[in-house]
Write a protein that holds these residues in place. Sequence first.
Motif, short mmCIF file in Angstrom:
data_model
loop_
_atom_site.label_atom_id
_atom_site.label_comp_id
_atom_site.label_asym_id
_atom_site.label_seq_id
_atom_site.Cartn_x
_atom_site.Cartn_y
_atom_site.Cartn_z
N GLN A 138 0.84 -1.21 0.00
CA GLN A 138 0.00 0.00 0.00
C GLN A 138 0.87 1.26 0.00
O GLN A 138 0.56 2.24 -0.67
CB GLN A 138 -0.92 0.00 1.23
CG GLN A 138 -2.03 -1.04 1.15
CD GLN A 138 -2.84 -1.12 2.43
OE1 GLN A 138 -2.57 -0.44 3.41
NE2 GLN A 138 -3.85 -1.98 2.42
N SER A 139 1.97 1.20 0.75
CA SER A 139 2.86 2.36 0.79
C SER A 139 3.48 2.61 -0.58
O SER A 139 3.54 3.75 -1.05
CB SER A 139 3.97 2.15 1.83
OG SER A 139 3.42 2.07 3.12
N LEU A 140 3.94 1.52 -1.23
CA LEU A 140 4.53 1.71 -2.56
C LEU A 140 3.49 2.26 -3.54
O LEU A 140 3.80 3.15 -4.34
CB LEU A 140 5.08 0.38 -3.09
CG LEU A 140 6.35 -0.17 -2.43
CD1 LEU A 140 6.83 -1.40 -3.19
CD2 LEU A 140 7.46 0.87 -2.35
N ASP A 141 2.27 1.74 -3.46
CA ASP A 141 1.21 2.24 -4.35
C ASP A 141 0.98 3.74 -4.13
O ASP A 141 0.83 4.51 -5.07
CB ASP A 141 -0.10 1.48 -4.12
CG ASP A 141 -0.05 0.08 -4.69
OD1 ASP A 141 0.89 -0.22 -5.46
OD2 ASP A 141 -0.95 -0.73 -4.36
N ARG A 142 0.94 4.12 -2.86
CA ARG A 142 0.70 5.53 -2.56
C ARG A 142 1.85 6.40 -3.06
O ARG A 142 1.64 7.46 -3.66
CB ARG A 142 0.49 5.74 -1.06
CG ARG A 142 0.26 7.19 -0.73
CD ARG A 142 -0.06 7.39 0.72
NE ARG A 142 -1.50 7.55 0.88
CZ ARG A 142 -2.06 8.04 1.99
NH1 ARG A 142 -1.31 8.34 3.03
NH2 ARG A 142 -3.35 8.20 2.07
N LEU A 143 3.09 5.94 -2.84
CA LEU A 143 4.23 6.73 -3.29
C LEU A 143 4.25 6.84 -4.82
O LEU A 143 4.52 7.90 -5.39
CB LEU A 143 5.54 6.12 -2.77
CG LEU A 143 5.74 6.22 -1.25
CD1 LEU A 143 7.01 5.48 -0.83
CD2 LEU A 143 5.80 7.66 -0.77
N ARG A 144 3.94 5.71 -5.48
CA ARG A 144 3.89 5.77 -6.96
C ARG A 144 2.81 6.78 -7.40
O ARG A 144 3.02 7.54 -8.36
CB ARG A 144 3.58 4.40 -7.55
CG ARG A 144 4.75 3.43 -7.49
CD ARG A 144 4.51 2.20 -8.36
NE ARG A 144 5.66 1.30 -8.30
CZ ARG A 144 5.73 0.20 -7.55
NH1 ARG A 144 4.69 -0.17 -6.81
NH2 ARG A 144 6.81 -0.54 -7.54
N GLY A 145 1.70 6.78 -6.71
CA GLY A 145 0.62 7.73 -7.02
C GLY A 145 1.06 9.18 -6.83
O GLY A 145 0.48 10.10 -7.41
N MET A 146 2.06 9.37 -5.98
CA MET A 146 2.61 10.72 -5.75
C MET A 146 3.68 11.06 -6.77
O MET A 146 4.31 12.12 -6.70
CB MET A 146 3.21 10.79 -4.33
CG MET A 146 2.19 10.71 -3.21
SD MET A 146 2.94 10.25 -1.61
CE MET A 146 4.09 11.59 -1.33
N GLY A 147 3.95 10.13 -7.69
CA GLY A 147 4.96 10.39 -8.73
C GLY A 147 6.35 9.91 -8.39
O GLY A 147 7.29 10.15 -9.15
N VAL A 148 6.50 9.24 -7.26
CA VAL A 148 7.82 8.72 -6.88
C VAL A 148 8.13 7.49 -7.74
O VAL A 148 7.28 6.58 -7.86
CB VAL A 148 7.85 8.33 -5.39
CG1 VAL A 148 9.21 7.72 -5.01
CG2 VAL A 148 7.54 9.54 -4.52
N LEU A 149 9.31 7.45 -8.33
CA LEU A 149 9.71 6.27 -9.10
C LEU A 149 10.44 5.31 -8.17
O LEU A 149 11.34 5.71 -7.42
CB LEU A 149 10.60 6.67 -10.28
CG LEU A 149 9.93 7.57 -11.33
CD1 LEU A 149 10.87 7.77 -12.52
CD2 LEU A 149 8.60 6.99 -11.81
N ILE A 150 10.04 4.04 -8.24
CA ILE A 150 10.56 3.03 -7.32
C ILE A 150 11.49 2.07 -8.07
O ILE A 150 11.15 1.59 -9.15
CB ILE A 150 9.40 2.21 -6.68
CG1 ILE A 150 8.34 3.15 -6.05
CG2 ILE A 150 9.93 1.18 -5.68
CD1 ILE A 150 8.77 3.86 -4.79
#
Length: 184
Positions: A138-150
Amino acid sequence: MTEPTTSDKKPFLYIVVCASGVAGSVGKLITAAQEADWDVGVVATPQGLGFIDAEAVEAQTGYPIRCAWRAPGDPRPLPPADAIAVAPATFNTINKWAAGISDTLALGILCEAYGMGIPTVALPYLNSAQAAHPAYRQSLDRLRGMGVLIGSGEPHRPRAGGAAERFRWEEALELLEPLVGTAR
Ligand SMILES: Cc1cc2nc3c(=O)[nH]c(=O)nc-3n(C[C@H](O)[C@H](O)[C@H](O)COP(=O)(O)O)c2cc1C
């Protein structure tokens, strides 16, 4: 003598270092970033500071490592960030960042980076038992939604030796390239 112009100024990269066993090799990313024409400053979490050779990192970057908030009125130790690479990114910091928790300077910078539109990438380094926790996806999904590239690195087996050698520090720069390429 020619005065440096704004265009002579190198872009400034913050490397946010968390408390992971691989953190001691952050010099590899500093070197790669400097070769790619970034100026670099390191922000460590309080726990992360114990995993790195602070003196060596400061000698390499030419800037003090930031770990805690400065006192009111003190000068800013680092120029503002043009981009941020969180490497290595721990389970703990990823989950707190996604939840909007700002109880370390590193998290404070990351939480504000979204609102300030600063290109940000993260290279998680954690084991599969940590990654199995439902909060992590869920955290990765939220960060990706914020435009963070993982980064693409997969969680390693708990207590697996040798995983650190496979950590691809340079992926941070590869991910940043399309985000900042036109600005440089
Ligand atoms: C030797 C050692 C290695 C660790 N390696 C990792 C790691 O690779 N990934 C991780 O998520 N946590 C790792 N941890 C646990 C973190 O250090 C711990 O969760 C810490 O609170 C994270 O703090 P930070 O996110 O503020 O840097 C490790 C702990 C120790 C003692």
